[in-house]
Write a protein that holds these residues in place. Structure first.
Motif, PDB file in Angstrom:
ATOM      1  N   ASN A 316       0.808  -1.224   0.000  1.00  0.00           N
ATOM      2  CA  ASN A 316       0.000   0.000   0.000  1.00  0.00           C
ATOM      3  C   ASN A 316       0.840   1.273   0.000  1.00  0.00           C
ATOM      4  O   ASN A 316       0.297   2.365  -0.166  1.00  0.00           O
ATOM      5  N   TYR A 317       2.158   1.118   0.200  1.00  0.00           N
ATOM      6  CA  TYR A 317       3.060   2.268   0.226  1.00  0.00           C
ATOM      7  C   TYR A 317       4.334   1.964  -0.558  1.00  0.00           C
ATOM      8  O   TYR A 317       5.449   2.134  -0.059  1.00  0.00           O
ATOM      9  N   PRO A 318       4.216   1.521  -1.806  1.00  0.00           N
ATOM     10  CA  PRO A 318       5.423   1.104  -2.544  1.00  0.00           C
ATOM     11  C   PRO A 318       6.416   2.241  -2.767  1.00  0.00           C
ATOM     12  O   PRO A 318       7.615   1.989  -2.907  1.00  0.00           O
ATOM     13  N   GLU A 319       5.930   3.483  -2.769  1.00  0.00           N
ATOM     14  CA  GLU A 319       6.802   4.630  -3.012  1.00  0.00           C
ATOM     15  C   GLU A 319       7.767   4.891  -1.860  1.00  0.00           C
ATOM     16  O   GLU A 319       8.731   5.649  -1.999  1.00  0.00           O
ATOM     17  N   ARG A 320       7.535   4.266  -0.701  1.00  0.00           N
ATOM     18  CA  ARG A 320       8.410   4.474   0.459  1.00  0.00           C
ATOM     19  C   ARG A 320       9.672   3.616   0.384  1.00  0.00           C
ATOM     20  O   ARG A 320      10.533   3.729   1.256  1.00  0.00           O
ATOM     21  N   HIS A 321       9.783   2.786  -0.611  1.00  0.00           N
ATOM     22  CA  HIS A 321      10.897   1.850  -0.718  1.00  0.00           C
ATOM     23  C   HIS A 321      11.783   2.207  -1.913  1.00  0.00           C
ATOM     24  O   HIS A 321      11.385   2.969  -2.794  1.00  0.00           O
ATOM     25  N   ASP A 322      12.984   1.642  -1.935  1.00  0.00           N
ATOM     26  CA  ASP A 322      13.882   1.852  -3.076  1.00  0.00           C
ATOM     27  C   ASP A 322      13.207   1.347  -4.345  1.00  0.00           C
ATOM     28  O   ASP A 322      12.603   0.259  -4.343  1.00  0.00           O
ATOM     29  N   LEU A 337      22.022  -3.249   3.454  1.00  0.00           N
ATOM     30  CA  LEU A 337      23.138  -2.397   3.033  1.00  0.00           C
ATOM     31  C   LEU A 337      22.784  -0.926   3.198  1.00  0.00           C
ATOM     32  O   LEU A 337      21.633  -0.531   3.029  1.00  0.00           O
ATOM     33  N   ASN A 338      23.810  -0.121   3.499  1.00  0.00           N
ATOM     34  CA  ASN A 338      23.645   1.325   3.586  1.00  0.00           C
ATOM     35  C   ASN A 338      24.992   1.984   3.341  1.00  0.00           C
ATOM     36  O   ASN A 338      25.987   1.638   3.986  1.00  0.00           O
ATOM     37  N   ALA A 339      25.029   2.939   2.419  1.00  0.00           N
ATOM     38  CA  ALA A 339      26.288   3.578   2.032  1.00  0.00           C
ATOM     39  C   ALA A 339      26.920   4.344   3.185  1.00  0.00           C
ATOM     40  O   ALA A 339      28.141   4.546   3.217  1.00  0.00           O
ATOM     41  N   ASN A 340      26.108   4.781   4.148  1.00  0.00           N
ATOM     42  CA  ASN A 340      26.599   5.564   5.283  1.00  0.00           C
ATOM     43  C   ASN A 340      26.877   4.708   6.514  1.00  0.00           C
ATOM     44  O   ASN A 340      27.002   5.230   7.628  1.00  0.00           O
ATOM     45  N   SER A 369      17.582   1.395   1.681  1.00  0.00           N
ATOM     46  CA  SER A 369      16.508   2.363   1.888  1.00  0.00           C
ATOM     47  C   SER A 369      16.325   3.295   0.699  1.00  0.00           C
ATOM     48  O   SER A 369      17.264   3.544  -0.084  1.00  0.00           O
ATOM     49  N   ASN A 370      15.130   3.811   0.561  1.00  0.00           N
ATOM     50  CA  ASN A 370      14.865   4.940  -0.327  1.00  0.00           C
ATOM     51  C   ASN A 370      15.707   6.131   0.149  1.00  0.00           C
ATOM     52  O   ASN A 370      15.767   6.419   1.350  1.00  0.00           O
ATOM     53  N   ASN A 371      16.378   6.817  -0.782  1.00  0.00           N
ATOM     54  CA  ASN A 371      17.283   7.908  -0.402  1.00  0.00           C
ATOM     55  C   ASN A 371      16.600   9.026   0.368  1.00  0.00           C
ATOM     56  O   ASN A 371      17.242   9.755   1.135  1.00  0.00           O
ATOM     57  N   ALA A 372      15.290   9.183   0.177  1.00  0.00           N
ATOM     58  CA  ALA A 372      14.565  10.279   0.814  1.00  0.00           C
ATOM     59  C   ALA A 372      14.072   9.930   2.211  1.00  0.00           C
ATOM     60  O   ALA A 372      13.495  10.784   2.891  1.00  0.00           O
ATOM     61  N   ILE A 373      14.289   8.686   2.649  1.00  0.00           N
ATOM     62  CA  ILE A 373      13.795   8.234   3.952  1.00  0.00           C
ATOM     63  C   ILE A 373      14.977   7.757   4.769  1.00  0.00           C
ATOM     64  O   ILE A 373      15.702   6.852   4.355  1.00  0.00           O
ATOM     65  N   PRO A 374      15.225   8.350   5.944  1.00  0.00           N
ATOM     66  CA  PRO A 374      16.393   7.970   6.745  1.00  0.00           C
ATOM     67  C   PRO A 374      16.387   6.481   7.078  1.00  0.00           C
ATOM     68  O   PRO A 374      15.353   5.874   7.333  1.00  0.00           O
TER      69      PRO A 374
END
Length: 427
Positions: A316-322, A337-340, A369-374
């Protein structure tokens, strides 16, 4: 999937969750099962044996177990499965008994980052430990006892259009009885009676609110499991099953390290930022004659799989993911994985996890993660930073993470157990 007997695995896991309503119960349940299987339970205040063996030690709500094979030396490496025993919830405050509108209430504070609305209108339990004047601690757990009632829609007409807003102090205090004149409700006295101790002897408590509903399978083919505390008892149980089967003739020392207080940041004597794991590894090494040089050589050859729950794509919230990496329920455990470096996985760690999954015959899928979501984090970077041991972050995919009742695919949980088992066997 090439997983073990899924039904048997899930039956055992649900029994483990039911027996582990708090981090203290979880640590004791791990120790109980290991002792039953022949592990020796050690006390940190005693001298520890240095000969080969299977051992376990509990510190508050954390537990560490290991298998020291015959032939282990000062430079023998460790294979460590890390997890955490605690889950987001509510915790009793000091002086927890209160009343309003003729109802007895439990005065609680928020523990970690729970989805507050998921705790409304559920039957809830209390579980944790009491401390008495003599310094002893006593595990305690109630049956269904409390409820956080939601305000009726008639009194909040905009709740379905404007959204639900909960004040963490005013709106989440559960009720547990009706006030009677001359007989005020005392929640500590109620817990003391259950624990078999005198209420006047109780001088402290670490008691959490817990969902009272039993774990349940559902969905077409019973492929889904709903339960509380899957973040992160799924990984504790996977490590438990793996250490039970860890070989006694391996070229490494197998370790299960399940820490408390991850949901708070891990800064405690029983958390991953504390000294517990380092203390245990140092004592094992000292028994094998390890000095500074040998200890660093052992750590350089060691590896650590940090296992904690991750996110499946929410339909229901696919836009919240990569948009590219789309892990799904039933697709196998996650490589996180996380680049930071919010997760400790690097290319070498990814190869280590791939080998474990390949040996277990189970699939794995990548989470980023999606880049826009911590991005969240877990114990992996903490252990990697403190000890310098190669670490990879993994875990089962969930929906409803941090809800009072989370959701998983049963095959993902069995696959996690299989992969962790392969890792501790040396795959």
């Amino acid at each position: 999937m090439g997983t073990p007997d899924v039904d048997a695995y899930i039956e055992d896991f649900t029994a483990f969750v039911t027996a582990s309503p708090s981090s203290y119960h979880a640590a004791e349940e791990v120790a109980r099962r290991l002792e039953q299987a022949g592990f020796d339970r050690l006390d940190e205040r005693d001298a520890w044996p240095s000969d080969p063996g299977r051992r376990v030690v509990v510190r508050d709500g954390a537990v560490i177990a290991w298998v020291q094979p015959a032939g282990a030396e000062a430079t023998t490496p460790f294979r460590i499965l890390g997890a955490h025993t605690d889950s987001p919830s509510f915790k009793l405050k000091p002086n927890p008994s209160s009343a309003a509108a003729g109802l007895s209430q439990a005065n609680v504070e928020v523990y970690g980052g729970p989805l507050l609305n998921s705790w409304l209108d559920r039957e809830l339990r209390l579980a944790g430990r009491l401390a008495t004047r003599d310094g002893a601690t006593h595990l305690v757990a109630t049956g269904p006892l409390l409820r956080i009632p939601q305000l009726a829609v008639h009194l909040d007409r905009g709740v379905n259009t404007d959204g639900l807003t909960l004040d963490k102090q005013r709106h989440v205090q559960p009720i547990w009885g009706v006030e009677t004149i001359g007989d005020p409700a005392d929640i500590v006295a109620h817990l003391a009676a259950l624990a078999g101790v005198d209420a006047d002897e109780v001088v402290g408590h670490d008691v959490h609110v817990v969902d009272a509903a039993a774990p349940a399978r559902f969905g077409r083919g019973d492929v889904f499991l709903a339960a509380g505390r899957m973040d992160n008892l799924t990984s504790v149980h996977a490590g438990l099953t793996a250490i039970l089967d860890a070989p006694a003739d391996a070229g490494h020392i197998s370790v299960l390290a399940a820490f408390d207080h991850e949901e708070l940041g891990s800064d405690s004597r029983s958390g991953a930022s504390g000294p517990f794991l380092d203390d245990v590894l140092a004592r094992i090494g000292a028994g094998l004659g390890a000095g500074v040089e040998e200890r660093r050589r052992a750590f350089a050859a060691s590896s650590h799989v940090s296992s904690d729950a991750g996110h499946a794509v929410h339909p229901n919230y696919p836009e919240r993911h990569d948009p590219v990496n789309r892990p799904v329920l039933g697709g196998g455990p996650l490589l996180k994985l996380n680049a930071n470096q919010r997760y400790a996985t690097d290319a070498s760690g990814a190869a280590l996890w791939a080998a474990a999954c390949r040996a277990a015959g189970v699939p794995t899928q990548e989470f980023v993660s999606n880049n826009a979501i911590p991005c969240g984090s877990t114990i992996g970077p903490l252990t990697a930073t403190r000890l310098g041991i190669r670490t990879v972050d993994v875990g089962p995919p969930l929906l409803s993470m941090h809800s009072a009742r989370e959701l998983a695919h049963v095959e993902d949980l069995a696959a996690l157990g299989a992969a962790v088992g392969a890792f501790l066997r040396g795959a």
